[in-house]
Design an enzyme around this catalytic site. Structure first.
Site, short mmCIF file in Angstrom:
data_model
loop_
_atom_site.label_atom_id
_atom_site.label_comp_id
_atom_site.label_asym_id
_atom_site.label_seq_id
_atom_site.Cartn_x
_atom_site.Cartn_y
_atom_site.Cartn_z
N SER A 51 0.82 -1.22 0.00
CA SER A 51 0.00 0.00 0.00
C SER A 51 0.85 1.26 0.00
CB SER A 51 -0.87 -0.04 1.26
OG SER A 51 -1.21 1.26 1.68
N GLY A 52 0.46 2.21 -0.84
CA GLY A 52 1.16 3.50 -0.85
C GLY A 52 0.97 4.22 0.46
N LEU A 53 -0.27 4.18 0.97
CA LEU A 53 -0.57 4.87 2.23
C LEU A 53 0.28 4.31 3.37
CD1 LEU A 53 -2.33 6.61 4.17
CD2 LEU A 53 -3.93 4.70 4.27
N ASP A 63 0.80 10.35 2.45
CA ASP A 63 0.52 9.60 1.22
C ASP A 63 0.39 10.59 0.07
OD1 ASP A 63 -0.14 7.57 -0.53
OD2 ASP A 63 -2.21 7.36 0.17
N ASP A 90 1.02 -0.65 -5.03
CA ASP A 90 0.26 0.56 -5.28
C ASP A 90 1.24 1.57 -5.90
OD1 ASP A 90 -1.11 2.91 -5.10
OD2 ASP A 90 -1.46 2.81 -2.93
N ASP A 92 0.60 4.39 -7.19
CA ASP A 92 0.03 5.76 -7.21
C ASP A 92 -0.30 6.15 -8.66
OD1 ASP A 92 0.12 5.87 -4.51
OD2 ASP A 92 1.97 7.02 -4.37
N GLU A 119 -3.27 4.82 -10.72
CA GLU A 119 -4.58 5.48 -10.61
C GLU A 119 -4.63 6.71 -11.51
OE1 GLU A 119 -3.86 5.74 -6.41
OE2 GLU A 119 -3.77 7.93 -6.42
N LYS A 125 0.14 12.93 -6.14
CA LYS A 125 -1.23 12.59 -5.72
C LYS A 125 -1.39 12.79 -4.22
CE LYS A 125 -2.01 9.27 -3.62
NZ LYS A 125 -2.19 7.82 -3.52
N ASN A 127 -3.98 10.96 -0.91
CA ASN A 127 -4.85 9.82 -0.65
C ASN A 127 -6.29 10.13 -1.05
OD1 ASN A 127 -6.71 8.17 1.37
ND2 ASN A 127 -4.81 7.07 1.04
N SER A 128 -6.95 9.14 -1.62
CA SER A 128 -8.29 9.32 -2.17
C SER A 128 -9.32 9.72 -1.11
CB SER A 128 -8.75 8.03 -2.84
OG SER A 128 -7.87 7.70 -3.86
N ARG A 163 -6.63 1.97 -12.05
CA ARG A 163 -7.57 2.33 -10.97
C ARG A 163 -8.40 3.54 -11.38
NH1 ARG A 163 -5.47 3.31 -4.85
NH2 ARG A 163 -6.73 5.13 -4.30
N HIS A 194 -12.81 2.21 -7.40
CA HIS A 194 -12.69 2.64 -6.01
C HIS A 194 -13.90 3.46 -5.61
CE1 HIS A 194 -10.67 2.73 -2.37
NE2 HIS A 194 -9.69 3.59 -2.58
#
Ligand code: SPV
Ligand code: MG
Length: 542
Positions: A51-53, A63, A90, A92, A119, A125, A127-128, A163, A194
């Protein structure tokens, strides 16, 4: 989980492709460093979400591409080195435009990372789940990133997941479907759709309208309450459990730090946290110790006595050679055993021969003869090799095979006399087929934290299998002190006139009455060869 056919993949790349393309629902579990990757593997997951986060957070960063892509790559290398599982990283946004995706993809393939998810947002970026209406990439530009990635992969099975952030950014279902279609056409192997809603409504609508044009991956962090079967019915390919290892680690670390801070003591915490030994186990200290025995001068201290005097009764197979010399896929049983012993650094190996002794020849062993093998038992054979029982000594039956790690475990277990005992065998094998059944002071607990020593009480073929706590596999280690006790016990048996007839269970039970004899429990991964069925099993075992 259903049981649709699954082709055994031969590389991590193929393994990830298989997970994502197979019609069965697959799961990827979050990891953020080598240790958490190991934990994901030991739990039984078949793939990792890097995970990127959580990689960023574990570095103390946000992130938001604060860690450079090469710093992420370094973390991935530790993760790949720590496990055999395939990793979907991930990626990103791909860290820039098509050109950055090309280089990223090549480097991931070089380091054995099986897939990347990119994504449709802009570098840098964030975090979403932060803010609203994050800007999206132009569709054509993002398709260029996908094509560049696919054209740059150096392993055919590398997986690129595209993504779609349209739902999260508030652009609606039609835009999400339009983007997914374009990304699929550009060559994406799967689509990650997502959502940040707390229910799975839009994900399920998307899945219905998508009609399985290519596999769908989801991340139900926000809609966690939806039962997994709903996703299975909806034909989702893969679920990512995206950040729960880091989140649970944070909870545990906070609690531990707070306790120690408030108490100014460790006593409340000790026992609630894993032992230092478990850390050694997780990072594979056993392998290093085995390697030291093999490679470091002066480390190969143990010697071995192999008891191989009996003829065996396997018809044609044992007409001209004793059982230890029968062929198991191109190598004799004894050769395989000797390979295992020398693999653990044991070079000084004495084989006690008896029946058809001239057939027992092998490079790198010494032989000792029990010429009275027809009228004597195992203990007499062991006594024939009495001179070898000096310093750390392994004693092993000549007709057993076991995985290398079992010997490693016996060599490392503390204790002066250590026996490898299979805890499952009394129940797993039919009654009457066991050799040396064991009663100990405690049964196998399987508890990861339980390292209290288990002591032998008695061993005999006559113990009913319902009351036995295990079967001795025919492998024992004696420390220099244990070897001294063994020699004394052999002398006593001789003085009592029992040395000719005694068997090893009697000898070990007598030792256990005087000294601590430690049980090292194992669960399967060994066999002894008594019947033709065992021979067939042995041929499959290697
Ligand atoms: C991550 O784990 O870094 C992800 C998933 O990208 S999410 O945080 O849900 O966006
Ligand atoms: Mg991310």
């Amino acid at each position: 989980m259903n049981s649709l056919p699954f082709t055994a993949p031969c590389t991590r790349f193929a393994a990830l492709r298989n997970e994502i393309l197979s019609p069965r629902l697959s799961f990827l579990m979050e990891a953020h460093n080598g240790l958490s990757a190991k934990i994901v593997e030991e739990t039984g997951f078949r793939g990792i979400w890097a995970s990127g986060l959580t990689i960023s957070a574990s570095l103390g960063l946000r992130d938001s591409n604060e860690a450079s892509w090469t710093q992420v790559l370094d973390v991935l290398e530790y993760m790949a080195d720590s496990t055999t599982l395939p990793i979907l990283v991930d990626g990103d946004t791909g860290y820039g435009n098509f050109n950055n995706v090309r280089r990223l993809t090549r480097k991931l393939c070089e380091r054995g990372i099986a897939g990347v998810c990119i994504e449709d947002k802009l570098f840098p970026k964030t975090n979403s789940f932060i803010g609203e209406r994050q800007p999206l990439a132009e569709i054509d530009e993002f398709c260029g990133r996908i094509k560049a990635g696919k054209d740059s992969q150096t392993n055919d099975d590398f997986v690129l997941v595209a993504r779609v952030e349209a739902l999260i950014s508030g652009h609606g279902m039609d835009e999400a479907l339009r983007r997914a279609e374009a990304y699929h056409a550009a060559g994406a192997d799967a689509i990650l759709i997502h959502s940040k809603l707390s229910n799975a409504g839009e994900i399920l609508t998307f899945a219905r309208q998508w009609r399985n044009r290519c596999p769908l991956v989801i991340v139900p962090t926000m809609y966690y309450a939806t039962p997994t079967d709903v996703f299975r019915q909806a034909g989702i390919s893969t679920i990512i459990w995206a950040n729960h290892n880091l989140r649970s680690a944070i909870s545990a670390m906070r609690e531990t730090s707070r306790r120690i801070f408030e108490d100014e003591s460790l006593s409340e915490v000790e026992g609630r946290v894993i032992g230092v030994k478990d850390i050694f186990h997780l990072v594979g200290n056993a392998e290093l110790e085995n390697a030291e025995r093999r490679y470091l001068p002066g480390k190969a201290t143990a010697r071995a006595v192999v008891l191989a005097a009996s003829a065996g009764n396997l018809g044609e197979l044992t007409r001209h050679r004793p059982k230890c010399m029968i062929d198991i896929r191109g190598q004799s049983l004894l050769q395989r055993l000797v390979n295992t012993l020398s693999g653990a650094g044991i070079r000084d190996i004495a084989v006690v021969r008896g029946a058809m002794k001239d057939a027992v020849t092998l490079k790198g062993i010494q032989t000792v003869d029990n010429d009275r093998h027809a009228e004597t038992g195992e203990v007499f054979s062991l006594a024939c090799a009495g001179d070898m029982i000096d310093g750390e000594t392994v004693v092993v039956y000549g007709d057993v095979l076991f995985r290398d790690y079992i010997l490693g475990g016996v060599l490392e277990s503390p204790g002066d006399i250590v026996l490898a005992v299979d805890a499952l065998s009394p129940q797993a094998k039919p009654a009457g087929t066991h050799r040396d059944l064991v009663v100990a002071d405690r049964p196998f607990s399987g508890d990861y934290l339980d390292d209290t020593p288990v002591r032998l009480i008695s061993m005999s073929a006559q113990i009913p299998s319902e009351t036995a706590m295990g079967e001795w596999i025919g492998l024992a280690r004696f420390s220099p002190q244990g070897a001294e006790w063994l020699r004394q016990e052999l002398a006593l048996l001789k003085a009592e006139g029992l040395v000719e007839t005694a068997d090893l269970p009697l000898l070990l039970t007598r030792l256990a009455a005087r000294y601590p004899v430690t049980i090292h429990y194992i669960t399967a991964h060994w066999l002894d060869v008594d019947t033709l069925t065992d021979v067939a099993d042995a041929r499959n075992f290697t």
